[in-house]
Design a protein around this motif. Structure first.
Motif, PDB file in Angstrom:
ATOM      1  N   LYS B  27     -16.208 -40.204  46.506  1.00 15.69           N
ATOM      2  CA  LYS B  27     -15.431 -41.517  45.847  1.00 15.69           C
ATOM      3  C   LYS B  27     -14.908 -42.444  47.107  1.00 15.69           C
ATOM      4  CE  LYS B  27     -13.773 -39.074  41.739  1.00 15.69           C
ATOM      5  NZ  LYS B  27     -12.495 -38.335  41.065  1.00 15.69           N
ATOM      6  N   TRP B  77       0.586 -32.691  44.382  1.00 19.28           N
ATOM      7  CA  TRP B  77       0.518 -33.900  43.947  1.00 19.28           C
ATOM      8  C   TRP B  77       0.686 -34.036  42.438  1.00 19.28           C
ATOM      9  CZ3 TRP B  77      -0.050 -38.922  44.627  1.00 19.28           C
ATOM     10  CH2 TRP B  77      -0.604 -39.815  43.868  1.00 19.28           C
ATOM     11  N   GLN B  78       1.458 -34.709  41.919  1.00 18.15           N
ATOM     12  CA  GLN B  78       1.834 -34.864  40.355  1.00 18.15           C
ATOM     13  C   GLN B  78       1.944 -33.634  39.726  1.00 18.15           C
ATOM     14  OE1 GLN B  78      -1.009 -37.659  39.163  1.00 18.15           O
ATOM     15  NE2 GLN B  78       0.647 -39.260  39.311  1.00 18.15           N
ATOM     16  N   ASN B  79       2.524 -32.620  40.458  1.00 16.22           N
ATOM     17  CA  ASN B  79       2.757 -31.349  39.948  1.00 16.22           C
ATOM     18  C   ASN B  79       1.571 -30.224  39.905  1.00 16.22           C
ATOM     19  OD1 ASN B  79       5.266 -31.650  39.118  1.00 16.22           O
ATOM     20  ND2 ASN B  79       4.852 -32.858  37.368  1.00 16.22           N
ATOM     21  N   TYR B 291      -2.173 -10.755  31.259  1.00 14.30           N
ATOM     22  CA  TYR B 291      -1.009  -9.627  31.683  1.00 14.30           C
ATOM     23  C   TYR B 291      -1.318  -9.574  33.347  1.00 14.30           C
ATOM     24  CZ  TYR B 291       1.157  -7.125  27.857  1.00 14.30           C
ATOM     25  OH  TYR B 291       1.558  -6.654  26.943  1.00 14.30           O
ATOM     26  N   PHE B 299       7.642 -13.450  29.346  1.00 10.53           N
ATOM     27  CA  PHE B 299       6.822 -14.002  28.316  1.00 10.53           C
ATOM     28  C   PHE B 299       5.836 -15.006  28.877  1.00 10.53           C
ATOM     29  CE2 PHE B 299      10.114 -12.636  25.452  1.00 10.53           C
ATOM     30  CZ  PHE B 299       9.513 -12.183  24.273  1.00 10.53           C
ATOM     31  N   ARG B 310       2.063 -16.710  23.025  1.00 11.20           N
ATOM     32  CA  ARG B 310       2.800 -16.283  24.209  1.00 11.20           C
ATOM     33  C   ARG B 310       2.495 -14.687  24.085  1.00 11.20           C
ATOM     34  NH1 ARG B 310       6.381 -19.951  26.445  1.00 11.20           N
ATOM     35  NH2 ARG B 310       6.863 -21.491  25.132  1.00 11.20           N
TER      36      ARG B 310
ATOM     37  N   PRO C 266       0.635 -10.921  16.885  1.00 16.57           N
ATOM     38  CA  PRO C 266       0.896  -9.856  17.989  1.00 16.57           C
ATOM     39  C   PRO C 266       0.999 -10.694  19.375  1.00 16.57           C
ATOM     40  CG  PRO C 266      -0.909  -9.512  16.579  1.00 16.57           C
ATOM     41  CD  PRO C 266      -0.665 -10.761  16.450  1.00 16.57           C
ATOM     42  N   MET C 267       2.131 -10.057  20.163  1.00 16.70           N
ATOM     43  CA  MET C 267       2.383 -10.664  21.422  1.00 16.70           C
ATOM     44  C   MET C 267       2.027  -9.576  22.560  1.00 16.70           C
ATOM     45  SD  MET C 267       5.782 -12.771  20.672  1.00 16.70           S
ATOM     46  CE  MET C 267       5.783 -14.212  21.599  1.00 16.70           C
TER      47      MET C 267
ATOM     48  N   LYS D  27      11.947 -30.297  45.548  1.00 24.61           N
ATOM     49  CA  LYS D  27      10.450 -30.445  45.678  1.00 24.61           C
ATOM     50  C   LYS D  27      10.139 -30.775  47.044  1.00 24.61           C
ATOM     51  CE  LYS D  27       8.868 -30.862  40.804  1.00 24.61           C
ATOM     52  NZ  LYS D  27       8.509 -31.802  39.861  1.00 24.61           N
ATOM     53  N   GLN D 218      11.782 -14.221  20.059  1.00 27.21           N
ATOM     54  CA  GLN D 218      10.341 -14.393  20.298  1.00 27.21           C
ATOM     55  C   GLN D 218       9.439 -13.331  19.424  1.00 27.21           C
ATOM     56  OE1 GLN D 218       8.398 -16.795  22.127  1.00 27.21           O
ATOM     57  NE2 GLN D 218       9.653 -16.564  24.215  1.00 27.21           N
TER      58      GLN D 218
ATOM     59  N   LEU F  76     -10.842 -48.744  41.387  1.00 22.08           N
ATOM     60  CA  LEU F  76     -10.897 -47.498  40.620  1.00 22.08           C
ATOM     61  C   LEU F  76      -9.409 -46.755  40.854  1.00 22.08           C
ATOM     62  CD1 LEU F  76     -13.007 -45.425  39.157  1.00 22.08           C
ATOM     63  CD2 LEU F  76     -12.701 -43.917  41.148  1.00 22.08           C
TER      64      LEU F  76
END
Lengths: 320, 320, 320, 320, 320, 320
Positions: B27, B77-79, B291, B299, B310, C266-267, D27, D218, F76
């Protein structure tokens, strides 16, 4: 005595005429006598009929699909017409009747339709497309002459499949004129192949009457069967892979919605057009069939195959 | 300097480690200098990376799929985390690293899985079923060793397809014990064939990374492709028609719902069971993957592939 | 005179045998005489029966659920078989028949199933889970021995609920082996509790015959009733809140789709697995029931409970 | 310097005012300095804010939920307004401001609403219905004073739950006049209980701001939680079973459609009416909120919570 | 001899009473005699009736819609009650009966309802709204007095349309009190116009009995017809364009869902409220109609018009 | 300096050319200077452009819809091309450019299309049908010359509405040949009227660019507006009621599915055909537009307006 068509039967009519034996069961009445419970048919419809108090062995005289001469009376039983037979026999040569005149059939002769359809096969220019279609049409010529396009519903008549494709091809030709960006070879081939495996999906006799779906028809259906047939023939004629796949894709997608049997949607304009050609022909057929039994100014009963819509026949439809 | 796994990266980390080059674009920055916009990956994840102000030709040094040694800093950069490269080179023999250690892969070696899977092929008793499956597994042995089961989502890892089938086969075996009315030959064959054409539906390299769907994959999809493959092989091994059709029917129906690609629903119990075996393995895989990144008592965020549900990880899941 | 099973009845048969009286209505015939309109049943099916011209008070001799000895003739009335009774009486001790032999029942004895099911209760390791399940199983032991799992459809037979859970538990055990990340305690408890309130959702007699849904069943349904029962018992055994909630969540979500009664999905993976265990057992049961009445090489009629699918019984299903 | 409300902010405004700290993250900027990324709020809205180059420990001075005094400039960043803070401190007693004045709240005081709502509790005549409702309202009085009715969307303001129920009760009363066949006790109780467990479904602080859904929320949701609470309280006050079930049924069915969380549909007219009272109040609230920000003669943008409909504000809505 | 209402008929009853002739067909029995197949009705229901062995011309004595005096016996035929007529004649002046007393009708007199409804017309303040509504109500006054609101289902009784609107207006008035931001003129006008073209959508006689949908009703439906009528009248009274459009929009959107006939959704709160007023009144009507035939403590059969729900009538509904 | 079409722009291009100003906003940059945020367009596409640091009043020099001469650089920005303007002025007479050459337009001149379309109006034989259509086409001639058929999507170009109808009419003519039972007058009239009120549903300038939907368009939509227009004109030309209704019915039903805006389904074959003619033309247009930007052998990105399908352009599409 009368030779009315079944569609014109009224309670009280005394009838003597020829009919096709569409279904036959031996039953026992409440007074323990055997009788035949029959379905009689002509070009215009079907009626339930009873031949009471049959002799031993009389039932083995008849087989479904035969043409019989029958005399009897039309009665009304629980809001349906029923035919009470007083006399019945098989037709003989001197009756000079042909079973083909007693089954519903396409309005053009199979021979004429076949010729016109083959004309379209010959219009295909691309070699592989033409080879695949030609080969399949050679293979299936015989059953194609009589095959219906359905068990019931649209084009469920003798040679109905040919008639369905023929009208689609005529439309395809003119629409390729309006939309010149379409590849006409693909559109013609799509029409010619889309339903071709209906021939093997249903067991139809040479009167175009379907008794049941076949094993393959139940397990896979005519769309998947069609894809397989194109694959096999494409390998035989050594067609380019891309061409073989385009034809398979058209057959696979022509029902458009997954719930109607197409797991993919059209990715080329010719497949999109094929779908609409198919829909238009089916709907025009079904609607005209309903119109045939309606008077001007009248609404029909809800029509099952048209999503339970009623049709209206206006004064502008009078002379069509 | 640190050799952290990508999944553990935090803003501010100084990193020196090996990564796979998953994607690369040249780029031009706002000040008109060329730079490389890269995706680096290891077994645990991917990160966007920038190599600023490259020399002419430096970009042609690298190709996607290669293993590179990189030094740089993790920034925010931007989260999103981004990797700012200060130094990068191709790996050399003396680095003594193997690219296979840097791609996500099934937790069992492909060789072990293949052997166990072939054990199931050998358990099949019915001759035609066995011949069809054996022939297809001979043909596809090589790509099978590395093929993933998806482009993203469940089992989208090296040898993921083998792992998916292996766990389904283990479940199939025990459930055939609970439901002895099932024909185990059909269930095994169904599992072994149901996704086999994923090999040809997606272009995967031998790291198990899918670049795109193939032409056939887009036009027909692995279900229809699988039906065709069984048909062809069944003809080659001269299998009985009914047997060939049962296997095709199982592949055709295993996604169950038309909108997921199955135009017919299962008509034999083995096809029904195949569907549930498939669902169970996919869901267990996806849930465990979520998991793995969760703490007890927490959650998850909504998980796209689980219909945006979730998940909750309870104290009863602590030591699993 | 014949002692045929109802499933084997044909028009014209002269029958003398024992049946259960499933339903009874007193009606008046067109010639103004009272008669009994009955439903007779045995293990294999049901048939409508008429006892004509009854004496005053004769109707009060009989009650539904009783075993009667009947003599009569099988006739055909509007395409259905009907049983014309010539003689009927209540059974007596010397008939030496047991009503239980005349109702459809699970293929394993309730006692054996109960013992095996309680074995799973004892396999549960986590104290609170075990306490909740044990307590509920103590409470419901008696009705559990005979309760069916449905009014009609799958497992709608005597002790059908036990049979349904037993097969699910057997599958659960082996699948927890294939998927070791599952918490087996939760899976077992989920199976043991998911349908437990069907006991109170339907009024079933001790023959396992459901007359109707209960008030609570209609107003809330067995899923919500199950959640409430777990809540109450969890408070009684002083279970941890999280544990009680996991079990309630599993019961709440086991129908999976809102339109089938589960307002949440189901979670946890154990709830996901519970759903599939339930589906598999129901479908295997329903499919085998259809297979039992089919010949090899045949398609069934559309089966209502299987979304109107037809089943096919292949030659590979011959000896199963 | 200006004390504008957030809803009136424009790029370029210099602002000095009090705000609630709704969210706060530390941040690191691209030049490696720490800064605070904040959400400031008042009664009218929220805005993202940045406090650049913070000192060590400065972040620990603040906690979400606090009222702060802030000075700074409104800027435009990628089409969104942003607040660049130059000075910020916690409020002190002498500022003489109350946090409650800085959160969106129902337009009537909680105390007045509570009194009017309790008036409806007292109008209930049937003893068991009254006992159940009274008991629950005693239990929940404190959280009820501030609880919002949602995390976002309708009535997601301080005391929004009370306001929602109050307007429904007023409507309920007059509609019971129009439809005298309704049992007003049930309608009132239905309104008073239908959303009561929203209090425990969401974690809201005493400003009525919801941080997240609770574990129970939830896993089960407020509908099922409400059913359980009524069950428990009904047992405590020894209510008749039928009465307890009717109230549970009303709560269970009030979302009406399975996909919105109600596994059963209303079986009594009062439950049907409850659903419509709920819908009307939610929709009137949401529509008025949109109208508040529209000019006459204008169409709104598509409103997410109204299925992406646009609203139109006509000249007939001018003085409402 | 007895003068029971139809709803109370039992097999065996000897009846002599007045009924409306709702339908009449001449049929021929199995022994070839003509007979009349009739539907008799009173305020409470309908029954099929047979007048056997009629004389020539006797059928031309009667016309549907007439009041007849009939003597006969109630019998049971295939689980339905049937009325076997022994004597029948037209009513005469001296019978002193009025046909209006024999058709189901709204519980308030048409005159009283009309007056109350016109009171709402007069409450409208905005000139254009009032002019449009007033003009339409002048035009339709006559048919409005007797028009039902449906062919079957809710308010399908004489003057049912007036009754439907009256109850909606009463509710509208009180809800405009609870929600003062609504423009009451629009709400009243919306109620007054929403179903007004049902008058021309169905052919109803002055007993409020609908024989069929009209041509316009079938081709467009009352919603589109209502939009057109407002347009025409608005032009006549020279109403402002915006006002005319708001009223058309309310009529167009009042069925809310496209599949129920509304191609747009409400964009003003008054249209939203109109929809709920309509739903509430329809549902309360239908539910009360079911309750009228239920005993306390009972569940109804599934009610078609309530999505096949069952209703429950509790002890709290005893004296309502 | 370059005069490239927008579709050919690449980052780094130096451009000097004419463009239409499609949108313009005055904004303030982070360093507090005013700048213009513009959308420039030509026949081939649009691009975002910035004119930095404008003088006071410079913004009032320009108005959207004007043709401007611009010099600048393509850059760009976050993966999108942006045009950085260094110089901009309004066009002058001596530039000798016509705005019409800078907007996307139908490939045939409006005049030619209008003439051909009016030829179809003249083919209509039935007097009332012809009068209604003629009158409406007189009324709408002027806007018709430039009106697009959509805001975005199919035929959203200058004179796109005429082009859409023209191709449908050509197809209609040939399909009426294939299906002679269709009344061609109705089919032509249906095509000519089905979208005519798009002229008043959207505010389009005479470049065919739609700024927004109109008030009537939002409140009713072009289908209902079309029904009303036909009604009004039919009354003016004193057409037969049946004829007027058939045309209204065709317009009302042409979207076919309720969720696409048609509250009724076609009840005459001509309305059915109209729907398919509309679908075919829209799909062929959209597909060709995608094909125009594809290479042979390539799959497109998912196309939003084609339900996110990808298209494939095969070697058989090479010279079309």
């Amino acid at each position: 005595m009368d030779t009315k068509r079944i569609v014109d039967f009224k309670a009280g009519d005394e009838i003597q005429s020829f009919f096709i034996l569409r279904a036959m069961n031996i039953k026992t009445s409440s007074n323990n006598k055997k009788y035949l419970d029959l379905t009689l048919a002509d070009k215009t419809g079907e009626i339930n009929a009873k031949l009471w108090n049959i002799e031993n062995g009389e039932d083995s005289t008849y087989k479904t699909g035969q043409l019989v001469k029958v005399r009897g009376t039309v009665t009304l039983w629980q809001n349906s017409l029923q035919f009470k037979i007083t006399k019945m026999r098989l037709t003989e040569d001197e009756d000079n009747v042909d079973v083909v005149d007693y089954v519903p059939a396409a309005p053009i002769s199979a021979e004429d339709m076949y010729e016109e359809v083959m004309g379209f096969v010959n219009k295909i220019e691309e070699t592989d497309v033409k080879n695949i279609v030609s080969k399949i049409y050679e293979m299936y010529k015989e059953p194609l002459m009589t095959a219906p396009a359905a068990k019931s519903n649209h084009h469920a008549v003798r040679s109905g499949l040919l008639y369905h494709m023929l009208r689609m091809l005529r439309s395809a030709e003119v629409l390729c004129g309006v939309y010149p960006n379409l590849n006409a070879d693909l559109v013609y081939a799509g029409v010619l192949l889309h339903d071709i495996e209906k021939i093997n999906e249903m067991n139809a006799d040479d009167l175009g009457i379907v008794s049941e779906y076949t094993f393959d028809g139940q397990m896979l259906g005519h769309i998947i069967m069609g894809v397989k047939t194109i694959e096999r023939v494409a390998l035989e004629v050594e067609a380019k892979h891309e061409t073989a796949m385009l034809l398979q894709h058209m057959v696979l997608t022509h029902h458009y919605e997954p719930e109607y049997g197409s797991p993919k949607k059209p990715m080329i304009p010719e497949a999109e057009m094929l779908h609409y050609l198919d829909m238009i022909d089916a709907r025009m057929y079904d609607m005209n069939r309903v119109y045939d039994q309606m008077e001007v100014g009248e609404f029909s009963e809800p029509v099952f195959v048209l999503d339970r819509r009623r049709l209206y026949k206006s004064s502008l439809h009078e002379n069509l």
